[in-house]
Design an enzyme around this catalytic site. Sequence first.
Site, PDB file in Angstrom:
ATOM      1  N   GLU A 119      52.001  49.597  44.554  1.00  0.00           N
ATOM      2  CA  GLU A 119      53.213  50.166  45.115  1.00  0.00           C
ATOM      3  C   GLU A 119      54.302  49.104  44.935  1.00  0.00           C
ATOM      4  OE1 GLU A 119      52.838  51.414  49.214  1.00  0.00           O
ATOM      5  OE2 GLU A 119      54.975  51.878  49.299  1.00  0.00           O
ATOM      6  N   LYS A 168      51.395  42.584  52.125  1.00  0.00           N
ATOM      7  CA  LYS A 168      52.754  42.454  51.594  1.00  0.00           C
ATOM      8  C   LYS A 168      53.786  42.490  52.716  1.00  0.00           C
ATOM      9  CE  LYS A 168      51.870  45.508  48.331  1.00  0.00           C
ATOM     10  NZ  LYS A 168      52.065  46.515  47.280  1.00  0.00           N
ATOM     11  N   ARG A 182      38.173  44.358  49.708  1.00  0.00           N
ATOM     12  CA  ARG A 182      39.379  43.625  49.337  1.00  0.00           C
ATOM     13  C   ARG A 182      39.138  42.127  49.478  1.00  0.00           C
ATOM     14  NH1 ARG A 182      44.501  44.413  51.226  1.00  0.00           N
ATOM     15  NH2 ARG A 182      44.260  46.631  51.016  1.00  0.00           N
TER      16      ARG A 182
HETATM   17  P1  ATP Z   1      49.126  45.326  50.909  1.00  0.00           P
HETATM   18  O1  ATP Z   1      48.328  45.680  52.107  1.00  0.00           O
HETATM   19  O2  ATP Z   1      49.130  43.867  50.588  1.00  0.00           O
HETATM   20  O3  ATP Z   1      50.486  45.923  50.895  1.00  0.00           O
HETATM   21  P2  ATP Z   1      48.291  47.411  49.202  1.00  0.00           P
HETATM   22  O4  ATP Z   1      46.882  47.812  49.036  1.00  0.00           O
HETATM   23  O5  ATP Z   1      49.165  48.316  50.005  1.00  0.00           O
HETATM   24  O6  ATP Z   1      48.315  45.920  49.709  1.00  0.00           O
HETATM   25  P3  ATP Z   1      49.118  48.149  46.603  1.00  0.00           P
HETATM   26  O7  ATP Z   1      50.323  47.771  45.855  1.00  0.00           O
HETATM   27  O8  ATP Z   1      49.004  49.548  47.082  1.00  0.00           O
HETATM   28  O9  ATP Z   1      49.001  47.168  47.837  1.00  0.00           O
HETATM   29  O10 ATP Z   1      47.814  47.724  45.811  1.00  0.00           O
HETATM   30  C1  ATP Z   1      47.592  47.967  44.463  1.00  0.00           C
HETATM   31  C2  ATP Z   1      46.133  47.861  44.192  1.00  0.00           C
HETATM   32  O11 ATP Z   1      45.670  46.561  44.516  1.00  0.00           O
HETATM   33  C3  ATP Z   1      45.358  48.845  45.032  1.00  0.00           C
HETATM   34  O12 ATP Z   1      44.378  49.445  44.227  1.00  0.00           O
HETATM   35  C4  ATP Z   1      44.748  47.993  46.101  1.00  0.00           C
HETATM   36  O13 ATP Z   1      43.535  48.507  46.537  1.00  0.00           O
HETATM   37  C5  ATP Z   1      44.570  46.644  45.396  1.00  0.00           C
HETATM   38  N1  ATP Z   1      44.608  45.553  46.357  1.00  0.00           N
HETATM   39  C6  ATP Z   1      45.583  45.263  47.243  1.00  0.00           C
HETATM   40  N2  ATP Z   1      45.249  44.220  48.014  1.00  0.00           N
HETATM   41  C7  ATP Z   1      44.017  43.815  47.605  1.00  0.00           C
HETATM   42  C8  ATP Z   1      43.113  42.771  48.002  1.00  0.00           C
HETATM   43  N3  ATP Z   1      43.408  41.930  48.985  1.00  0.00           N
HETATM   44  N4  ATP Z   1      41.944  42.663  47.339  1.00  0.00           N
HETATM   45  C9  ATP Z   1      41.642  43.498  46.340  1.00  0.00           C
HETATM   46  N5  ATP Z   1      42.436  44.502  45.922  1.00  0.00           N
HETATM   47  C10 ATP Z   1      43.614  44.664  46.535  1.00  0.00           C
HETATM   48 MG    MG Z   2      49.195  50.445  49.234  1.00  0.00          MG
END
Ligand code: ATP
Ligand code: MG
Length: 555
Positions: free
Chosen positions: A34, A268, A258
């Site tokens: 995102e 984020k 994760r």
């Molecule tokens: P955040 O909670 O940091 O905002 P998010 O999952 O909302 O993380 P996205 O931009 O939606 O962030 O993530 C893109 C991809 O990266 C998704 O497939 C997500 O599952 C993966 N991802 C995000 N954070 C992690 C992590 N700590 N470990 C492994 N994969 C991750």
């Molecule tokens: Mg997300």
Amino acid sequence: MSEERTLNFLEQIVEEDIANGVNGGRVLTRFPPEPNGYLHIGHAKSICLNFGLAQKYNGKTNLRFDDTNPVTEDTEYVDSIKADIQWLGFNWAQELYASDYFEQIYNFAVQLIKKGLAYVDDSTPEEIAISKGTPTEPGKGTPYRNRSIEENLDLFDRMRKGEFKDGEKVLRAKADLASPNMHMRDPIMYRIKHAHHHRTGDSWCIYPMYDFAHGQSDSIENITHSICTLEFIPHRPLYNWFIEQLEIFPSRQYEFARLNLTYTVMSKRKLLQLVNEKHVTGWDDPRMPTISGLRRRGYTPASIRAFCERIGVQKRDNMIDVSLLEFCIREELNKTANRVMAVLDPVKLVITNYPADQVEEMTAENNPEDPNAGTRTLPFSNTLYIEREDFMEEPPKKFFRLGPGLVVRLKNAYIIKGESFEKDADGNITTIYATYFPESKSGGDTSGLNVKGTIHWVSAAHAATAEIRLYDRLFKVEDPGNEEGDFKSYINPDSLQVIPNAYIEPGLLKAKPGERFQFLRKGYFCVDTDSTAEKVVFNRTVTLKDTWAKEAKKG
Ligand code: ATP
Ligand code: MG
């Protein structure tokens, strides 16, 4: 990866699928960020996994921006995400945007309304929550659940046309109010948001929810393996339900744990707070767990990939020690970084029996670990800078460095003997006096002297100055995101120490941002982008040894 290891569970799934001819053996994964922040090391894990699986099984990976939430998203983030993925060494097959599917996703919604599987609900969020029941009691629904297909089609069309205010209506799936899985109890598919979108502008005022966008986007792209993190396990039945009801390409969702890293935060939202509230200098502050922060700190793409490979793929949430990440960069830089000399806390050393007008060019090996790294020359004179900590007025027994009467080797130069010193009014040593042994020159030592210690130095008249930034952990506790109260109250106040005027070898003035070195005995350093023609700025990437492990042992 050349290293032999057992297959991780995702590789096992893919191999089984290939063996069974699922999708004709085709593998297409996607990385779906995102664009609401910069990528962090957790994303790197997901990137290595998605791109790595595709590479291993002759497949491809799409980069899909999951840009269905107009309020928090921005093109600055899109650009940084692309740059970071490429820097990590991966190339996507297609650059795609969920927002490009808005029309198609809208049509999917209409299709579900026509099948009697979606309805417009005018209830408030509270009423909707109550209508879902509790985990132990089925939901009763709201009065709007029985609206006719015609009415739903008309209202949904008018939602799109902007006839209603934010929050006035939502579109819900007519799924299963008795399901033990709360996500199946008539989840919201669309909400009204009169907001400008970074790509679609003002063309839309209704936006699909994650659950009615992600799987649909996967399906539109014919993604075979949709890999996400564990918190999406309860969403999987809904993911499948939508695909089945719409009779679209059957993408399949798989979940892994994760990555969590000690002494930092990874959400984020939290990272954005650190940036906005100026606890760090930006998303690329070298203390940040972001890809851009790690890059600026001196991490290489290979070290990050090696780290992700080493931690493997887990099915249960866990916490990885940041020292493993540090180990990975140390291991690489030991092989690749040229050794140089820099004095961070200088004190003057005068060699009284060395001619005052003489300058010798000493030959120094660039990297003993790499025979192809070559040599360089270093100017040597009678006045040098050495580290203050390398001299002791009253040295204890096993101090193998400099003190009155003690002998030590100056790296790539001569053996010297400490003679005397001068102090200022505050008792600080200002100058150390020593004598040297002319026959002890490195490379042709005939002195017969045997010394235990070697120290680094730079010639005072030739040295250049540099600003050096030493970093420590950004947080004082292992898991600041899970502590009581505000995570920012656990910020380490000593996470940055700036040395404004360190002395470096003159040759280092030419170093370019991003270049990496081992400062002998001091650690690995990387030239920062703040460097100017007049002043080089170095970031310490990592110390030579794991000093924290030593602290922990001491207790
Ligand atoms: P955040 O909670 O940091 O905002 P998010 O999952 O909302 O993380 P996205 O931009 O939606 O962030 O993530 C893109 C991809 O990266 C998704 O497939 C997500 O599952 C993966 N991802 C995000 N954070 C992690 C992590 N700590 N470990 C492994 N994969 C991750
Ligand atoms: Mg997300």
